[in-house]
Design a protein around this motif. Structure first.
Motif, PDB file in Angstrom:
ATOM      1  N   THR A 181      46.414 101.557  -7.744  1.00 38.34           N
ATOM      2  CA  THR A 181      47.550 101.094  -6.952  1.00 38.34           C
ATOM      3  C   THR A 181      48.852 101.471  -7.644  1.00 38.34           C
ATOM      4  N   LEU A 182      49.681 102.185  -6.919  1.00 38.48           N
ATOM      5  CA  LEU A 182      50.985 102.618  -7.435  1.00 38.48           C
ATOM      6  C   LEU A 182      52.072 101.784  -6.771  1.00 38.48           C
ATOM      7  N   PHE A 183      52.955 101.239  -7.589  1.00 35.96           N
ATOM      8  CA  PHE A 183      54.069 100.406  -7.119  1.00 35.96           C
ATOM      9  C   PHE A 183      55.379 101.020  -7.589  1.00 35.96           C
ATOM     10  N   ALA A 184      56.393 100.948  -6.727  1.00 36.76           N
ATOM     11  CA  ALA A 184      57.734 101.402  -7.108  1.00 36.76           C
ATOM     12  C   ALA A 184      58.769 100.471  -6.496  1.00 36.76           C
ATOM     13  N   ALA A 185      59.804 100.210  -7.255  1.00 40.19           N
ATOM     14  CA  ALA A 185      60.965  99.483  -6.754  1.00 40.19           C
ATOM     15  C   ALA A 185      62.184 100.367  -6.974  1.00 40.19           C
ATOM     16  N   LEU A 186      62.861 100.743  -5.889  1.00 38.36           N
ATOM     17  CA  LEU A 186      64.036 101.614  -5.970  1.00 38.36           C
ATOM     18  C   LEU A 186      65.274 100.820  -5.576  1.00 38.36           C
ATOM     19  N   ASP A 187      66.255 100.835  -6.441  1.00 37.65           N
ATOM     20  CA  ASP A 187      67.502 100.092  -6.249  1.00 37.65           C
ATOM     21  C   ASP A 187      68.611 101.095  -5.950  1.00 37.65           C
ATOM     22  N   ASN A 188      69.223 101.015  -4.760  1.00 41.79           N
ATOM     23  CA  ASN A 188      70.278 101.974  -4.403  1.00 41.79           C
ATOM     24  C   ASN A 188      71.678 101.393  -4.553  1.00 41.79           C
ATOM     25  N   ARG A 189      71.810 100.329  -5.346  1.00 36.95           N
ATOM     26  CA  ARG A 189      73.123  99.724  -5.573  1.00 36.95           C
ATOM     27  C   ARG A 189      73.799 100.396  -6.774  1.00 36.95           C
TER      28      ARG A 189
ATOM     29  N   SER B  14      52.743 107.595   4.156  1.00 38.36           N
ATOM     30  CA  SER B  14      53.198 106.250   4.474  1.00 38.36           C
ATOM     31  C   SER B  14      52.833 105.273   3.356  1.00 38.36           C
ATOM     32  N   TRP B  15      53.814 104.492   2.930  1.00 39.97           N
ATOM     33  CA  TRP B  15      53.631 103.476   1.896  1.00 39.97           C
ATOM     34  C   TRP B  15      53.942 102.100   2.483  1.00 39.97           C
ATOM     35  N   ASP B  16      53.278 101.060   1.965  1.00 34.28           N
ATOM     36  CA  ASP B  16      53.720  99.697   2.266  1.00 34.28           C
ATOM     37  C   ASP B  16      55.154  99.542   1.787  1.00 34.28           C
ATOM     38  N   PHE B  17      55.966  98.776   2.524  1.00 32.56           N
ATOM     39  CA  PHE B  17      57.386  98.720   2.208  1.00 32.56           C
ATOM     40  C   PHE B  17      57.980  97.359   2.547  1.00 32.56           C
ATOM     41  N   ARG B  18      58.948  97.000   1.738  1.00 35.95           N
ATOM     42  CA  ARG B  18      59.758  95.810   2.010  1.00 35.95           C
ATOM     43  C   ARG B  18      61.152  96.065   1.434  1.00 35.95           C
ATOM     44  N   PHE B  19      62.168  95.727   2.220  1.00 32.59           N
ATOM     45  CA  PHE B  19      63.535  95.908   1.743  1.00 32.59           C
ATOM     46  C   PHE B  19      64.173  94.557   1.458  1.00 32.59           C
ATOM     47  N   GLU B  20      64.771  94.450   0.275  1.00 35.15           N
ATOM     48  CA  GLU B  20      65.456  93.228  -0.146  1.00 35.15           C
ATOM     49  C   GLU B  20      66.945  93.523  -0.276  1.00 35.15           C
TER      50      GLU B  20
ATOM     51  N   TYR C 191      57.899  99.552  -2.747  1.00 33.57           N
ATOM     52  CA  TYR C 191      56.908 100.502  -2.238  1.00 33.57           C
ATOM     53  C   TYR C 191      55.555 100.236  -2.892  1.00 33.57           C
ATOM     54  N   ARG C 192      54.482 100.484  -2.127  1.00 35.92           N
ATOM     55  CA  ARG C 192      53.133 100.369  -2.707  1.00 35.92           C
ATOM     56  C   ARG C 192      52.167 101.223  -1.898  1.00 35.92           C
ATOM     57  N   ARG C 193      51.238 101.853  -2.605  1.00 31.06           N
ATOM     58  CA  ARG C 193      50.152 102.595  -1.959  1.00 31.06           C
ATOM     59  C   ARG C 193      48.993 102.716  -2.933  1.00 31.06           C
ATOM     60  N   THR C 194      47.843 103.070  -2.422  1.00 28.88           N
ATOM     61  CA  THR C 194      46.662 103.284  -3.261  1.00 28.88           C
ATOM     62  C   THR C 194      46.216 104.740  -3.172  1.00 28.88           C
ATOM     63  N   PHE C 195      45.484 105.157  -4.194  1.00 22.28           N
ATOM     64  CA  PHE C 195      44.840 106.464  -4.175  1.00 22.28           C
ATOM     65  C   PHE C 195      43.552 106.343  -4.979  1.00 22.28           C
TER      66      PHE C 195
ATOM     67  N   ALA D  56      54.359  93.118   2.307  1.00 28.71           N
ATOM     68  CA  ALA D  56      54.986  94.227   3.022  1.00 28.71           C
ATOM     69  C   ALA D  56      55.364  93.793   4.432  1.00 28.71           C
ATOM     70  N   THR D  57      56.506  94.259   4.885  1.00 30.23           N
ATOM     71  CA  THR D  57      56.964  93.980   6.245  1.00 30.23           C
ATOM     72  C   THR D  57      56.996  95.227   7.104  1.00 30.23           C
ATOM     73  N   ASP D  58      56.947  96.391   6.461  1.00 30.89           N
ATOM     74  CA  ASP D  58      57.104  97.650   7.181  1.00 30.89           C
ATOM     75  C   ASP D  58      56.308  98.742   6.482  1.00 30.89           C
ATOM     76  N   ALA D  59      56.294  99.898   7.124  1.00 31.38           N
ATOM     77  CA  ALA D  59      55.823 101.130   6.497  1.00 31.38           C
ATOM     78  C   ALA D  59      57.019 102.028   6.277  1.00 31.38           C
ATOM     79  N   MET D  60      57.023 102.748   5.161  1.00 31.16           N
ATOM     80  CA  MET D  60      58.110 103.681   4.857  1.00 31.16           C
ATOM     81  C   MET D  60      57.510 105.026   4.490  1.00 31.16           C
ATOM     82  N   CYS D  61      58.065 106.081   5.049  1.00 25.81           N
ATOM     83  CA  CYS D  61      57.545 107.420   4.787  1.00 25.81           C
ATOM     84  C   CYS D  61      58.162 107.984   3.524  1.00 25.81           C
TER      85      CYS D  61
END
Length: 578
Positions: A133-141, A31-37, A77-81, A52-57
């Motif tokens: 802290t790992l961050f990712a932004a994925l654009d599906n457009r 599970s990662w912190d998540f927000r969709f724009e 997306y964001r999570r820590t390790f 973050a507004t949600d969790a995303m698997c």
């Protein structure tokens, strides 16, 4: 923020424990912190401190879930390790994503990567002990201004998210294994990304057989003790590990000994004539998008093998490594291709405003994604064909030049595979001059849907496939020819004794007509049915050529839930005759 998923705690503990001795990859799934724009690009919204507004698997596709179903935009997306010890180097492994990704580690940019479906190996540099802290932004457009490889007209849904997971690796060394003589078990081992090219080592085969090896230029040739050939009938696999002074231990590499050849109008596997009989398969599920589970992969392979098939075409993008592992084990031959569909065709050029073949970035990214595909699946013996640019404008000089560049890219890796592309411009094609085999996509009488009565449909099918074979045999006297796509739609459970279009009876009739023609024509060396299972194409955002009933392609011989249609028994019958 919503409660984090329970799997997060387990993953975090795993990372901490592995951090003390990072000899193997760290699993960053869960599970990662998540927000969709919605509707926004990476450039507009990528901030590491997003709320973050949600969790995303992970793995998972957000646009396959109810809250964001078919939504286009950017997922943050964001999570820590935690690492217990510092590491000198690390690589972020992304096993397929959609569509474009911006990655940052502890705020440090790791680049924006424009390669959908591909396996990414992103260098991070040294990492200190402690929390990261790992961050990712994925654009599906599929926006042409930022995304060249995924287009709105592609005839399959392009999902957003991480398809098959994320991990952190601490060793990028690998061994590439090339079969040099299948009769004697002679292989060539290439040591990739080692600190030196010339060294002595001990190669350990199958965990027990030690063979001394002298590497020069990073390569060594040895005979595998007690070797067994890989084939669909006997999918024997070997492993090799390397021990050398001054080198850290390297996990064993799995490989198979086999040789695929195209000569004298035929295909040959380990010196024996080979006929390919199989299906086209999308790595997709209507419930979970492109984040398919291992169970679904295995289920599909079992169904495909149960039809009597020996071959699957992975349409239309790089295949997941776990799926290829399963094909290696099951003895299922694979056609793997880099992402593309209809590129450069008149009907995909947006009224002439975009010409992909004349775009430098598109061409460069096609070459790079194809190179990376070859290197990612190098040691999978099941992969016997590498391809690209499905149904591209192969009648244009600009298309032929890109085809030739992609062929050269594949051959330069010296992987021991055949090269081709699926051609649908049969009567004007100029792109097959340098391929190893000709592969055609044709839908006589069904694209466009003009079947006529049963006799007329038979006539159209025979005329198209016979004339295609005649043309390519005249141009290339010794080159094998196969059908890489043909088939038609059938709505599961829709029956008509008079075989109206879209019924199971019509699909069954059509496939019988195709089988009769291809099985009787000695110029054809294979047939891959379009397609294995019904799949998602588009929802509402589709052009006139991309629309489908319910936003689905129902051309599968099984439906989206893998229920068999009437044609499955016909497929079994004809496959059993070859």
């Amino acid at each position: 923020m919503q409660m984090k998923l329970a799997c997060m705690a387990a993953v975090a503990l795993c990372v901490t424990a592995l951090g003390a001795a990072p000899s193997g990859p760290v699993d960053l799934n869960g599970s990662w912190d998540f927000r969709f724009e919605e509707g926004k690009s990476i450039e507009e919204v990528a901030r590491t401190d997003f709320a973050a507004t949600d969790a995303m698997c992970v793995p998972g596709c957000w646009d396959a879930l109810p809250k964001w179903r078919f939504k286009r935009g950017t997922g943050l997306y964001r999570r820590t390790f935690t690492l217990a010890e510092p590491v000198a180097n690390a690589w972020l492994i992304v096993d397929g994503m959609g569509l474009r990704g911006d990655f940052r580690l502890d705020g440090k940019p790791l680049g924006v990567w424009p390669y959908p479906y591909g396996r990414l190996e992103i260098p991070t540099g040294p990492l200190a002990a402690g929390e990261h802290t790992l961050f990712a932004a994925l654009d599906n457009r599929p926006d042409w201004s930022t995304m060249k490889l995924a287009r709105t007209f592609y005839d399959f849904y392009l999902y957003g998210g991480f398809y098959h997971g994320v991990s952190l690796a601490f060793d990028n060394r690998r061994l590439f294994v090339r079969t040099r003589d299948y009769r004697t078990g002679l292989v060539e081992i290439e040591a990739v990304d080692f600190g030196k090219a010339d060294f002595d080592a001990t190669l350990v085969f199958d965990g027990v057989h030690e063979v001394p090896a002298t590497f020069r230029g990073g390569r060594a040739r040895v005979a595998v003790p007690g070797f067994r050939l890989w084939s669909p009938e006997e999918p024997n696999l070997h492993t090799v590990a390397l021990k050398a002074a001054g080198e850290r231990p390297l996990p064993a590499t799995r490989f198979g000994i086999r040789t695929i050849e195209a000569r004298a109008k035929k295909l040959w596997l380990n010196g024996k004539e080979l006929f390919l009989k199989g299906v086209n398969r999308h790595e997709q599920n209507v419930e979970f998008g492109s984040a398919t589970s291992p169970s679904l992969m295995l289920r599909d392979i079992q169904i495909i093998k149960g039809l009597g098939a020996n071959f699957v075409r992975g349409a239309h993008y790089q295949q997941n490594s776990l799926f290829l592992d399963m094909c290696d084990e099951a003895g299922l031959l694979v056609w793997e291709e880099s992402l593309g569909w209809g590129n450069g065709q008149v009907y995909t050029r947006d009224g002439g405003t975009i010409d992909e073949f004349k775009d430098a970035a598109f061409r460069a990214q096609q070459i790079e994604q194809t190179r990376q595909m070859v290197r990612a699946s190098f040691n999978h013996p099941s992969v016997v064909i590498y391809a690209f640019l499905n149904e591209c404008a192969s009648d244009r000089p600009e298309g032929k030049s890109l085809i030739d560049e992609l062929i050269e890219t594949i051959r330069k890796e010296d992987s021991g595979r055949l090269t081709t592309f699926a051609c649908n411009i049969i009567d004007k094609d100029i792109g097959n001059a340098n391929t190893d085999l000709v592969a055609i996509n044709a839908y006589p009488g069904t694209i466009p849907m003009t079947p006529g009565d049963a006799a007329e449909l038979k006539r159209q099918v025979k005329a198209r496939f016979d004339s295609a074979a005649q043309r390519f045999r005249r141009l290339y006297p010794d080159k094998p020819i196969m059908v890489s796509e043909s088939g038609t739609s059938a709505v599961y459970g829709r029956h008509d004794p008079y075989a109206a279009v879209q019924t199971e009876e019509f699909q069954d009739e059509y496939l019988k007509d195709i089988f009769e023609v291809l099985w009787a024509n000695p110029d054809y060396v294979g047939f891959a049915i379009w397609q294995f299972a019904d799949t998602q194409t588009h929802h509402r955002n589709c052009g006139p050529r991309a629309g489908r009933f319910w936003g689905m392609s129902t051309a599968g011989i099984v439906d989206a839930q893998r229920n068999p249609k009437k044609s499955c028994e016909t497929v079994k019958y004809y496959f059993s005759r070859k």
